[in-house]
Motif scaffolding. Structure first.
Motif, PDB file in Angstrom:
ATOM      1  N   ASP A  55       0.830  -1.198   0.000  1.00  0.00           N
ATOM      2  CA  ASP A  55       0.000   0.000   0.000  1.00  0.00           C
ATOM      3  C   ASP A  55       0.869   1.254   0.000  1.00  0.00           C
ATOM      4  OD1 ASP A  55      -2.771   1.005   0.196  1.00  0.00           O
ATOM      5  OD2 ASP A  55      -2.031   1.897   2.046  1.00  0.00           O
ATOM      6  N   LEU A  59       0.557   4.069  -2.836  1.00  0.00           N
ATOM      7  CA  LEU A  59       0.120   5.373  -2.373  1.00  0.00           C
ATOM      8  C   LEU A  59       1.147   6.452  -2.674  1.00  0.00           C
ATOM      9  CD1 LEU A  59      -2.247   6.684  -0.963  1.00  0.00           C
ATOM     10  CD2 LEU A  59      -1.123   6.265   1.214  1.00  0.00           C
ATOM     11  N   GLU A 119      -8.570   0.873   6.947  1.00  0.00           N
ATOM     12  CA  GLU A 119      -8.090   1.502   5.721  1.00  0.00           C
ATOM     13  C   GLU A 119      -8.358   0.618   4.508  1.00  0.00           C
ATOM     14  OE1 GLU A 119      -3.857   2.170   5.411  1.00  0.00           O
ATOM     15  OE2 GLU A 119      -4.208   4.210   4.723  1.00  0.00           O
ATOM     16  N   GLY A 120      -8.188  -0.703   4.679  1.00  0.00           N
ATOM     17  CA  GLY A 120      -8.447  -1.621   3.571  1.00  0.00           C
ATOM     18  C   GLY A 120      -9.902  -1.609   3.151  1.00  0.00           C
ATOM     19  N   GLU A 122     -12.049   0.789   3.725  1.00  0.00           N
ATOM     20  CA  GLU A 122     -12.353   2.115   3.180  1.00  0.00           C
ATOM     21  C   GLU A 122     -11.959   2.203   1.718  1.00  0.00           C
ATOM     22  OE1 GLU A 122     -12.526   6.221   2.211  1.00  0.00           O
ATOM     23  OE2 GLU A 122     -10.707   5.000   2.104  1.00  0.00           O
ATOM     24  N   LYS A 123     -10.835   1.585   1.362  1.00  0.00           N
ATOM     25  CA  LYS A 123     -10.419   1.569  -0.042  1.00  0.00           C
ATOM     26  C   LYS A 123     -11.409   0.781  -0.895  1.00  0.00           C
ATOM     27  CE  LYS A 123      -6.173   1.002  -1.208  1.00  0.00           C
ATOM     28  NZ  LYS A 123      -4.819   0.438  -1.341  1.00  0.00           N
ATOM     29  N   HIS A 126     -14.568   2.765  -1.422  1.00  0.00           N
ATOM     30  CA  HIS A 126     -14.333   4.137  -1.867  1.00  0.00           C
ATOM     31  C   HIS A 126     -15.382   4.593  -2.890  1.00  0.00           C
ATOM     32  CE1 HIS A 126     -12.034   7.734  -2.970  1.00  0.00           C
ATOM     33  NE2 HIS A 126     -12.340   7.439  -4.222  1.00  0.00           N
ATOM     34  N   ASP A 135     -14.208  12.220  -7.549  1.00  0.00           N
ATOM     35  CA  ASP A 135     -13.059  11.607  -8.215  1.00  0.00           C
ATOM     36  C   ASP A 135     -12.692  12.380  -9.479  1.00  0.00           C
ATOM     37  OD1 ASP A 135     -12.957   9.675  -6.278  1.00  0.00           O
ATOM     38  OD2 ASP A 135     -14.141   8.228  -7.405  1.00  0.00           O
ATOM     39  N   THR A 167       1.055  11.403   5.205  1.00  0.00           N
ATOM     40  CA  THR A 167       0.620  10.024   4.971  1.00  0.00           C
ATOM     41  C   THR A 167       1.717   9.037   5.366  1.00  0.00           C
ATOM     42  OG1 THR A 167      -0.767  10.750   3.130  1.00  0.00           O
ATOM     43  CG2 THR A 167      -0.219   8.411   3.222  1.00  0.00           C
ATOM     44  N   SER A 250      -1.848  -1.771  -5.773  1.00  0.00           N
ATOM     45  CA  SER A 250      -2.958  -1.341  -4.940  1.00  0.00           C
ATOM     46  C   SER A 250      -3.762  -2.536  -4.431  1.00  0.00           C
ATOM     47  CB  SER A 250      -3.860  -0.397  -5.730  1.00  0.00           C
ATOM     48  OG  SER A 250      -4.925   0.055  -4.935  1.00  0.00           O
ATOM     49  N   THR A 254      -3.852  -3.902  -0.576  1.00  0.00           N
ATOM     50  CA  THR A 254      -5.110  -4.000   0.163  1.00  0.00           C
ATOM     51  C   THR A 254      -5.291  -5.393   0.748  1.00  0.00           C
ATOM     52  OG1 THR A 254      -6.118  -2.345  -1.293  1.00  0.00           O
ATOM     53  CG2 THR A 254      -7.608  -3.710   0.011  1.00  0.00           C
TER      54      THR A 254
END
Length: 327
Positions: A55, A59, A119-120, A122-123, A126, A135, A167, A250, A254
């Motif tokens: 990630d 990122l 976080e995973g 949420e991705k 998204h 976006d 970040t 990505s 994840t």
């Protein structure tokens, strides 16, 4: 008498030298053993932090989107220096916690694992949490930044760098806490060696790879402009492969976040840990017993990570919306 005394003195000197040689040999063995322990713990900590690494790569590679091509590497270098400063803060803080508040390591690990799972999820969610217009606005801002002659590119770059360093601080904290959990019971010097080694390895590895990734498309364009048909084919291949590489990083990042985060959470809850181990042992049948056991155990860890992340997302999202509306 003088001769006897001389012989006695020589014998004493020889004994001392033998003792020194023996102690030197023992010390060398201990040093080699410590070096082996540090290497083994560093390898284990690297495996544990691999979930954040994928990630982190994707990122940070995305952070330079919108920056002028000739400024990509300077921006990556600036973020890498900021990352080193982050780790110079985090490593001593982690060591202080390990020395003065060792009981806090497990709760911090659990928090780090929970954050990875959140976080995973949420991705994954998204596209449901953010509208297509949001976006599109972000993408438009990136693609028009270089074409806008009135825009202050120095300020734009500085904003990019500051955001990437913030970040990185979160990701670096996760890496350091996870690494600390693997060496919590080791002597202080070994903890220092492992954490410093992990900090340097992750910084050099991540940002070295990021620098290479962001220049793959430039390399593809350069090769595509050559006269050689082979070079042109390689260039076109790079131009096609680079977006897919970003997507793969990505997705892999994840998935690893769920595996690592879920594994941390399961390990921190004894009855869950024993239950997962029991199911993994029961799945160890046939010619590929070890493989089935590993797949089952990791699958359950990942499932625990997804469930935890979904619960946290369901709790946190309304709070964030309420806070944004209040602001």
């Amino acid at each position: 008498m003088a001769g006897a005394s001389l012989l006695t003195l020589l014998d004493d000197i020889a004994t001392v030298l033998d003792d020194v040689a023996l102690m030197t040999k023992v010390a060398a063995k201990k040093s080699a053993a410590v070096a082996d322990d540090v290497a083994a713990m560093t390898k284990l900590a690297t495996k544990k932090t691999a979930g954040v690494l994928g990630d982190d790569l994707a990122l940070n590679a995305q952070q330079v989107t919108g920056v002028q091509a000739d400024r990509e590497l300077p921006v990556v270098w600036a973020v890498a220096k900021g990352s080193l400063i982050n780790k110079m803060i985090l490593v001593p803080a982690a060591l202080a916690i390990s020395f003065f508040l060792p009981w806090l390591i497990t709760p911090l690990l659990m928090l780090g694992g929970a954050f990875l799972c959140y976080e995973g999820v949420e991705k994954l969610a998204h596209k449901f949490l953010h509208s297509a217009s949001d976006d599109a606005a972000v993408h438009a801002a990136h693609t028009t930044a270089n074409a806008d002659a009135t825009r202050d590119m120095v300020t734009f770059e500085q904003d990019k760098i500051k955001g990437a360093i913030r970040t990185d601080f979160i990701l670096s904290a996760e890496i350091i806490v996870i690494a600390l959990g693997t060496v919590a019971s080791a002597p202080l010097l070994q903890q220092v060696a492992v954490l410093v080694g992990i900090a340097l390895l992750m910084t050099v590895g991540v940002y070295g790879l990021v620098a290479g990734i962001v220049k793959l498309d430039d390399l593809g364009l350069w090769l595509n402009g050559k006269r050689s048909a082979v070079a042109q084919a390689c260039g076109r291949g790079l131009l096609v492969a680079t977006p897919w590489l970003m997507r793969f990083l990505s997705v892999a990042g994840t998935a690893a976040m769920f595996l690592v985060g879920g594994g941390i959470l399961v390990h921190g809850v004894p009855f869950l840990h024993h239950a997962v181990e029991a199911v993994g042992a029961a799945a160890a049948v046939g010619s590929f017993a070890g493989l089935w056991s590993a797949v089952t155990t990791n699958g359950l860890n990942g499932l625990a990570g997804i469930v935890t992340g979904a619960v946290l997302l369901a709790v946190v999202t309304p709070l964030l919306k309420w806070r944004a509306g209040k602001a």
